[in-house]
Design a protein around this motif. Structure first.
Motif, short mmCIF file in Angstrom:
data_model
loop_
_atom_site.label_atom_id
_atom_site.label_comp_id
_atom_site.label_asym_id
_atom_site.label_seq_id
_atom_site.Cartn_x
_atom_site.Cartn_y
_atom_site.Cartn_z
N ALA A 167 -8.07 -1.75 7.46
CA ALA A 167 -7.29 -0.90 7.95
C ALA A 167 -7.47 0.57 6.79
CB ALA A 167 -6.02 -1.72 6.75
N LEU A 168 -8.29 0.95 5.61
CA LEU A 168 -8.66 1.70 5.17
C LEU A 168 -9.40 3.05 6.03
CD1 LEU A 168 -8.90 3.39 2.03
CD2 LEU A 168 -10.82 1.23 1.91
N VAL A 189 0.44 1.48 6.82
CA VAL A 189 -0.89 1.28 6.63
C VAL A 189 -1.14 -0.05 6.06
CG1 VAL A 189 -3.03 1.66 6.52
CG2 VAL A 189 -1.53 3.45 6.62
N ALA A 190 -0.87 -0.25 4.90
CA ALA A 190 -1.00 -1.96 4.33
C ALA A 190 0.24 -2.59 5.07
CB ALA A 190 -0.23 -1.65 2.57
N MET A 264 -6.65 -1.79 -0.74
CA MET A 264 -7.32 -1.10 -0.72
C MET A 264 -6.87 -0.12 -0.22
SD MET A 264 -10.33 -3.75 0.81
CE MET A 264 -11.30 -2.61 1.64
N ALA A 265 -5.08 -0.57 0.87
CA ALA A 265 -4.61 0.20 2.20
C ALA A 265 -3.42 0.96 1.80
CB ALA A 265 -4.17 -0.44 3.42
N SER A 266 -3.37 0.15 0.74
CA SER A 266 -1.38 1.16 0.61
C SER A 266 -1.15 2.32 -0.72
CB SER A 266 -0.81 0.22 -0.64
OG SER A 266 -1.55 -0.26 -2.20
N VAL A 280 2.19 2.82 -2.26
CA VAL A 280 2.71 2.18 -2.80
C VAL A 280 2.00 1.62 -3.70
CG1 VAL A 280 4.37 1.97 -1.81
CG2 VAL A 280 2.11 0.66 -0.93
N ARG A 281 2.56 0.24 -4.59
CA ARG A 281 1.86 -0.85 -5.53
C ARG A 281 2.56 -1.97 -5.54
NH1 ARG A 281 -1.59 0.97 -10.11
NH2 ARG A 281 -2.79 -1.16 -10.74
N SER A 282 1.78 -2.74 -5.34
CA SER A 282 3.07 -4.28 -4.85
C SER A 282 2.20 -4.77 -5.99
CB SER A 282 2.18 -5.02 -3.82
OG SER A 282 0.78 -5.34 -4.15
#
Length: 338
Positions: A167-168, A189-190, A264-266, A280-282
């Protein structure tokens, strides 16, 4: 001997039934079965005890957030869930910046980031997984089904770090070049990376649920003049709804708790925005990114464990709601509620 038989016939001697003696092989078999049953029971209780101990440990570490006066001052419930004044002459805002002179510990950016990535992944994975399962169970030739299902199940074994790297490096560049996204790493993407991880889970459980529908349902529907597509869509799919819901819940749990792909992808930016093309950050990625460098025993340390408790409670409530809905669907299908 004749006298004893005569006495027995006259009722003078009480006969006592004698249990048949077990052979040595049967006795060893019984002992072996008892040992195996004991081992299985011990393994089951060990797993349950380990889960309980993990929950107790996480809750104990998070509890310090409410018992310690310094922690309450730095990370109170109002600071976590209500807007705070970050700068003078600026309106209150939700900011996650726990390491600073004035810590900002708002959970709202983490909630929004988790919700956005999970929503994107479920919107993509549920239709793809359920449609693939319906095709494999109802329309695919037997030889194709025997190849298709094992191949998709093997996809579940791909490490999440590999999917995150894909994804990255590939998915993010492709989406930005194709659609002109303002940020390379974002919720879309994430979410698509998460969808790659949960499609095999949804497909496998849904396919098993569809296959378990009795064949008599299909035969009755076809006998009444329905087409194979109408039978699959209006008969088989509703009958397998509880199993499909369980598949979606498992996929949702995997998506909301996945760490490496989102990390890695967000883009890892705690931004309060409903634009899915923003970084974003989960919640899970926050724990993974900050736990390695946090000071043990600090309010920040307890706050990360509190995020883990929130994830557990959220998943638990979701499972309870899904279980209640499943029971209602089963009652409606079996006619128990009539």
């Amino acid at each position: 001997m004749d006298r004893q038989v005569a006495m027995q016939s006259q009722g003078l001697v009480e006969t006592v039934p004698v249990a048949p003696r077990l052979s040595s092989a049967a006795r060893r078999r019984q002992i072996r079965e008892k040992v195996i049953a004991g081992i299985i029971t011990a393994a089951a209780f060990t797993g349950i005890a380990a889960l309980v101990l993990i929950l107790v440990f996480i809750a104990k570490e998070a509890l310090a957030l409410f018992l310690d006066a310094h922690a309450r001052e730095e990370a109170s419930l109002s600071k976590m869930f209500l807007p705070q004044v970050v700068r003078a002459n600026r309106p209150p805002a939700f900011v996650w910046q726990p390491v600073s002179n004035v810590p900002k510990v708002s959970m709202i950016p983490l909630f929004i980031g988790t919700l956005k990535t999970t929503l994107v992944s479920m919107v993509v994975a549920v239709p793809v997984g359920v449609a693939g399962a319906l095709y494999a169970a109802e329309f695919a030739p037997r030889r194709l089904r025997e190849v298709l299902k094992p191949v998709i199940e093997l996809l579940a074994g791909i490490p999440s770090v590999v999917l995150g790297f894909f994804a990255l490096m590939v998915l993010a560049t492709f989406l930005q070049d194709t659609f002109g996204l303002p940020t390379r790493l974002n919720a879309v993407v994430a979410g698509l990376g998460l969808a790659l991880a949960i499609v095999p889970v949804i497909f496998t459980v849904s396919e098993d649920a569809l296959t378990a529908v009795p064949r008599s349902y299909r035969e009755a529907s076809l006998a009444l003049g329905a087409t194979p597509w109408e039978t699959a869509w209006k008969v088989v799919l509703p009958a397998a709804a509880p199993g499909i819901l369980a598949a979606c819940v498992l996929g949702f749990g995997r998506a909301i708790g996945e760490t490496m792909i989102v990390l890695m992808a967000s883009g890892n930016a705690a931004i309060v925005s409903w634009n899915f093309t923003d970084s974003v950050r989960s919640m899970s990625a926050t724990i993974a990114a900050e736990m390695g460098e946090v000071v043990v025993g600090s309010p920040h340390y307890s706050l990360l464990f509190f995020i883990g408790v929130e994830l557990f409670l959220f998943t638990f409530v979701l499972n309870m709601v899904a279980s209640t809905w499943t029971r209602r669907v089963l009652k409606r299908l079996t006619g128990a509620g009539a």
